[in-house]
Write a protein that holds these residues in place. Sequence first.
Motif, PDB file in Angstrom:
ATOM      1  N   GLN A 102      47.083  24.156  30.658  1.00  0.00           N
ATOM      2  CA  GLN A 102      46.833  24.860  32.321  1.00  0.00           C
ATOM      3  C   GLN A 102      47.873  26.039  32.607  1.00  0.00           C
ATOM      4  OE1 GLN A 102      48.433  21.392  34.857  1.00  0.00           O
ATOM      5  NE2 GLN A 102      47.706  22.623  36.582  1.00  0.00           N
ATOM      6  N   VAL A 103      48.469  26.494  31.565  1.00  0.00           N
ATOM      7  CA  VAL A 103      50.183  27.108  31.351  1.00  0.00           C
ATOM      8  C   VAL A 103      48.935  28.617  30.981  1.00  0.00           C
ATOM      9  CG1 VAL A 103      51.987  28.404  30.234  1.00  0.00           C
ATOM     10  CG2 VAL A 103      52.201  26.320  30.766  1.00  0.00           C
ATOM     11  N   ASN A 104      48.305  27.731  29.746  1.00  0.00           N
ATOM     12  CA  ASN A 104      47.032  29.462  29.153  1.00  0.00           C
ATOM     13  C   ASN A 104      46.569  29.778  30.310  1.00  0.00           C
ATOM     14  OD1 ASN A 104      48.773  29.147  27.085  1.00  0.00           O
ATOM     15  ND2 ASN A 104      47.439  28.336  25.524  1.00  0.00           N
ATOM     16  N   GLU A 105      45.285  29.236  30.701  1.00  0.00           N
ATOM     17  CA  GLU A 105      44.535  29.320  31.798  1.00  0.00           C
ATOM     18  C   GLU A 105      45.312  30.221  33.194  1.00  0.00           C
ATOM     19  OE1 GLU A 105      42.726  25.594  32.681  1.00  0.00           O
ATOM     20  OE2 GLU A 105      41.875  25.297  30.992  1.00  0.00           O
ATOM     21  N   ILE A 106      46.712  29.806  33.830  1.00  0.00           N
ATOM     22  CA  ILE A 106      46.484  30.126  35.072  1.00  0.00           C
ATOM     23  C   ILE A 106      47.173  31.536  34.454  1.00  0.00           C
ATOM     24  CG2 ILE A 106      48.855  29.959  36.188  1.00  0.00           C
ATOM     25  CD1 ILE A 106      48.629  26.677  35.930  1.00  0.00           C
ATOM     26  N   GLU A 107      48.033  31.811  33.161  1.00  0.00           N
ATOM     27  CA  GLU A 107      48.673  33.256  32.580  1.00  0.00           C
ATOM     28  C   GLU A 107      47.141  34.274  32.663  1.00  0.00           C
ATOM     29  OE1 GLU A 107      52.127  32.022  29.999  1.00  0.00           O
ATOM     30  OE2 GLU A 107      50.336  31.958  28.877  1.00  0.00           O
ATOM     31  N   ALA A 108      46.404  33.916  32.440  1.00  0.00           N
ATOM     32  CA  ALA A 108      44.886  34.727  31.948  1.00  0.00           C
ATOM     33  C   ALA A 108      44.791  34.596  33.807  1.00  0.00           C
ATOM     34  CB  ALA A 108      43.662  34.094  31.525  1.00  0.00           C
ATOM     35  N   LYS A 109      44.633  33.974  33.925  1.00  0.00           N
ATOM     36  CA  LYS A 109      44.560  34.556  35.834  1.00  0.00           C
ATOM     37  C   LYS A 109      44.888  34.911  36.227  1.00  0.00           C
ATOM     38  CE  LYS A 109      44.402  31.876  39.989  1.00  0.00           C
ATOM     39  NZ  LYS A 109      44.305  31.039  41.276  1.00  0.00           N
ATOM     40  N   LEU A 110      46.443  35.298  35.745  1.00  0.00           N
ATOM     41  CA  LEU A 110      47.598  36.178  36.371  1.00  0.00           C
ATOM     42  C   LEU A 110      46.461  37.508  36.231  1.00  0.00           C
ATOM     43  CD1 LEU A 110      50.259  35.994  38.456  1.00  0.00           C
ATOM     44  CD2 LEU A 110      51.453  36.199  36.243  1.00  0.00           C
ATOM     45  N   ASP A 111      46.928  38.245  34.772  1.00  0.00           N
ATOM     46  CA  ASP A 111      46.620  38.651  33.822  1.00  0.00           C
ATOM     47  C   ASP A 111      45.810  39.632  34.790  1.00  0.00           C
ATOM     48  OD1 ASP A 111      48.608  38.574  32.455  1.00  0.00           O
ATOM     49  OD2 ASP A 111      47.517  37.896  30.097  1.00  0.00           O
ATOM     50  N   GLY A 112      44.269  39.037  35.036  1.00  0.00           N
ATOM     51  CA  GLY A 112      42.964  39.194  35.503  1.00  0.00           C
ATOM     52  C   GLY A 112      43.515  39.447  37.294  1.00  0.00           C
ATOM     53  N   VAL A 113      44.712  39.384  37.984  1.00  0.00           N
ATOM     54  CA  VAL A 113      44.482  39.221  39.091  1.00  0.00           C
ATOM     55  C   VAL A 113      44.382  41.292  39.615  1.00  0.00           C
ATOM     56  CG1 VAL A 113      45.997  39.562  41.500  1.00  0.00           C
ATOM     57  CG2 VAL A 113      45.652  37.562  39.752  1.00  0.00           C
ATOM     58  N   GLY A 114      44.410  41.827  39.021  1.00  0.00           N
ATOM     59  CA  GLY A 114      45.008  43.291  38.534  1.00  0.00           C
ATOM     60  C   GLY A 114      45.515  43.683  39.821  1.00  0.00           C
ATOM     61  N   PHE A 115      46.471  43.355  39.818  1.00  0.00           N
ATOM     62  CA  PHE A 115      47.696  43.813  41.403  1.00  0.00           C
ATOM     63  C   PHE A 115      48.562  44.281  40.432  1.00  0.00           C
ATOM     64  CE2 PHE A 115      51.373  42.939  42.795  1.00  0.00           C
ATOM     65  CZ  PHE A 115      51.869  43.827  44.081  1.00  0.00           C
ATOM     66  N   SER A 116      49.162  45.452  40.493  1.00  0.00           N
ATOM     67  CA  SER A 116      50.327  46.545  40.427  1.00  0.00           C
ATOM     68  C   SER A 116      51.086  46.741  41.839  1.00  0.00           C
ATOM     69  CB  SER A 116      49.813  47.671  39.937  1.00  0.00           C
ATOM     70  OG  SER A 116      50.998  48.647  39.404  1.00  0.00           O
ATOM     71  N   GLY A 117      52.756  45.921  41.948  1.00  0.00           N
ATOM     72  CA  GLY A 117      53.216  46.840  42.741  1.00  0.00           C
ATOM     73  C   GLY A 117      53.612  48.265  42.937  1.00  0.00           C
ATOM     74  N   ASN A 118      52.388  49.551  41.528  1.00  0.00           N
ATOM     75  CA  ASN A 118      53.147  50.803  42.462  1.00  0.00           C
ATOM     76  C   ASN A 118      51.804  51.422  42.618  1.00  0.00           C
ATOM     77  OD1 ASN A 118      55.294  51.420  40.152  1.00  0.00           O
ATOM     78  ND2 ASN A 118      53.847  51.203  38.764  1.00  0.00           N
ATOM     79  N   SER A 119      50.634  50.079  42.435  1.00  0.00           N
ATOM     80  CA  SER A 119      49.493  50.832  43.157  1.00  0.00           C
ATOM     81  C   SER A 119      49.715  49.845  44.895  1.00  0.00           C
ATOM     82  CB  SER A 119      48.159  50.152  42.814  1.00  0.00           C
ATOM     83  OG  SER A 119      48.470  48.678  42.623  1.00  0.00           O
ATOM     84  N   SER A 120      50.205  49.448  45.122  1.00  0.00           N
ATOM     85  CA  SER A 120      50.627  48.867  46.149  1.00  0.00           C
ATOM     86  C   SER A 120      51.708  49.792  46.803  1.00  0.00           C
ATOM     87  CB  SER A 120      51.407  47.462  46.569  1.00  0.00           C
ATOM     88  OG  SER A 120      50.996  47.017  47.550  1.00  0.00           O
ATOM     89  N   ASN A 121      52.682  50.112  46.625  1.00  0.00           N
ATOM     90  CA  ASN A 121      53.221  51.545  47.258  1.00  0.00           C
ATOM     91  C   ASN A 121      52.350  52.541  47.267  1.00  0.00           C
ATOM     92  OD1 ASN A 121      54.973  49.737  46.753  1.00  0.00           O
ATOM     93  ND2 ASN A 121      56.263  49.881  44.859  1.00  0.00           N
ATOM     94  N   SER A 122      51.776  52.990  46.601  1.00  0.00           N
ATOM     95  CA  SER A 122      50.440  54.182  46.746  1.00  0.00           C
ATOM     96  C   SER A 122      50.171  53.864  47.929  1.00  0.00           C
ATOM     97  CB  SER A 122      49.851  54.407  45.256  1.00  0.00           C
ATOM     98  OG  SER A 122      49.657  55.611  45.216  1.00  0.00           O
ATOM     99  N   ALA A 123      49.085  53.183  47.458  1.00  0.00           N
ATOM    100  CA  ALA A 123      48.292  52.901  48.536  1.00  0.00           C
ATOM    101  C   ALA A 123      49.453  53.479  50.477  1.00  0.00           C
ATOM    102  CB  ALA A 123      47.783  51.538  49.050  1.00  0.00           C
ATOM    103  N   ALA A 124      50.142  51.970  50.085  1.00  0.00           N
ATOM    104  CA  ALA A 124      50.996  52.023  51.745  1.00  0.00           C
ATOM    105  C   ALA A 124      51.661  53.363  52.349  1.00  0.00           C
ATOM    106  CB  ALA A 124      52.320  51.516  51.201  1.00  0.00           C
ATOM    107  N   GLU A 125      51.818  54.521  51.116  1.00  0.00           N
ATOM    108  CA  GLU A 125      52.906  55.844  50.933  1.00  0.00           C
ATOM    109  C   GLU A 125      50.932  56.689  51.768  1.00  0.00           C
ATOM    110  OE1 GLU A 125      54.751  59.109  51.171  1.00  0.00           O
ATOM    111  OE2 GLU A 125      55.959  56.503  51.728  1.00  0.00           O
ATOM    112  N   GLN A 126      50.270  56.872  51.312  1.00  0.00           N
ATOM    113  CA  GLN A 126      49.263  57.432  51.491  1.00  0.00           C
ATOM    114  C   GLN A 126      48.483  57.022  52.636  1.00  0.00           C
ATOM    115  OE1 GLN A 126      45.142  56.726  49.733  1.00  0.00           O
ATOM    116  NE2 GLN A 126      44.973  58.872  49.882  1.00  0.00           N
ATOM    117  N   HIS A 127      48.520  56.087  53.268  1.00  0.00           N
ATOM    118  CA  HIS A 127      49.005  55.463  54.673  1.00  0.00           C
ATOM    119  C   HIS A 127      49.726  56.086  55.458  1.00  0.00           C
ATOM    120  CE1 HIS A 127      46.920  53.127  57.350  1.00  0.00           C
ATOM    121  NE2 HIS A 127      47.506  52.216  58.221  1.00  0.00           N
TER     122      HIS A 127
END
Length: 425
Positions: free
Chosen positions: A79-104
């Motif tokens: 279960q730990v391995n599956e959730i870790e893989a799921k987390l890696d697959g989310v594709g979220f980056s704090g940098n990209s979030s900040n960049s989109a907010a700054e552009q907006h």
Amino acid sequence: MSFPGVSTGVDTSEGRVQSLEQQLRDARDRITALNSESLQINNRVKQNTEDLKHKEDCMKSNEKDFQGITNQYDAKKQQVNEIEAKLDGVGFSGNSSNSAAEQHRQISEQVDTLKRKIDQFSYNMPQLVLDYVDPERNFDRSRVKGVVARLVKLRNEYKQAATGLEVAAGAKLYNVVVDTNTTGKKLIENGGLKRRVTFIPLDKITTYRLSDHKIRLASQLTNGEAVPAIKLIRYAPEMEPAMQFVFGSTFVCRTSDQAKKIAFHPEIRAPAVSYEGDQFSPAGLLTGGSRARSEPVLVRVSQVDDDENMLARLHSQLSESQRAMEVDQRLERLYRETERELNSVRDEFRRLETRLHQNREFRVVEEVRSLKSSLEADCGRLNAIKVEINESTKSAKELEFRLNNQDNHEKVNSKRFKLLSRIIK
């Protein structure tokens, strides 16, 4: 002169100087050491084999109890391995979030700046804005085309003629174009107009066009610098009747002298305006003198048109950046939720791991694994010892054979030595 090694049984191969007797002793010592090591390993193998059998019997007797906690441990690890893989697959980056907010944020600031600029223009030029309420239910606002000044675009090559073109249009520049006479009447009666408005209905308006003869003659008289006012602008084809009504009867000339010549020429006799705004009428009316220093209305309208086009593009970019920011926000929420889930499952896994390590059966399993590993290594070493003993035994036999035949070699070498001594003397 002496010849060492000739009669003393010495091995000089590969640069080593060692007596055959010493080599034989070394070989026998090596065999003894290997036999001793083999005996120790065999004793250890025997003991470990007995221990392994005993511990495996213990495992079998407690297999059901141990298997339960082991299954829980394995399931939680999966279960730990599956959730870790799921987390890696989310594709979220704090940098990209900040960049989109700054552009907006940056685009929002540009939008606000342009809106204030356009609103200020409308405030300063209320005659260019038609405020009305729908004169009837389900009124189609596309029937109201707009103020003439907002429906034309001054051609780039005639920007310097903006003042003359405004004078040529006069008050008509602020008339409102509508599709039909009926629409105009409805707006006058029920449109809640806050100022007096003159409507130009496209279906009823009477137009006046300069003849081709007058246009050619005016061009010849001014070397091409007298142009019908309507040629200085661009507009939508459906606006043709209204534009002919406003601009169709007047020439715009570069100089006042040219405008005067055109207006009073007996074969032309048409209103003419200079670039500076001096106006001449064939009826004899002259209008000129100093004008306000402010920028021409049509130039300001052109600028605000550009601003409105830019505002439309920014609104589109703002919508895109909003969508990108919303996507990032959804991804961030999913990432945080998955991260919390992972931390919770990891805590459960660690507790199971601690419980498993404290379990007696687990320690037995670890001991069985260690015993099997040790037995595998010992068996490998015993095989290697067997090969080494065979090689050392073979070497010892060869050395014994050479030593047994050493007397014969010494006799032969003695004769050779005497013979060589006589020759040398």
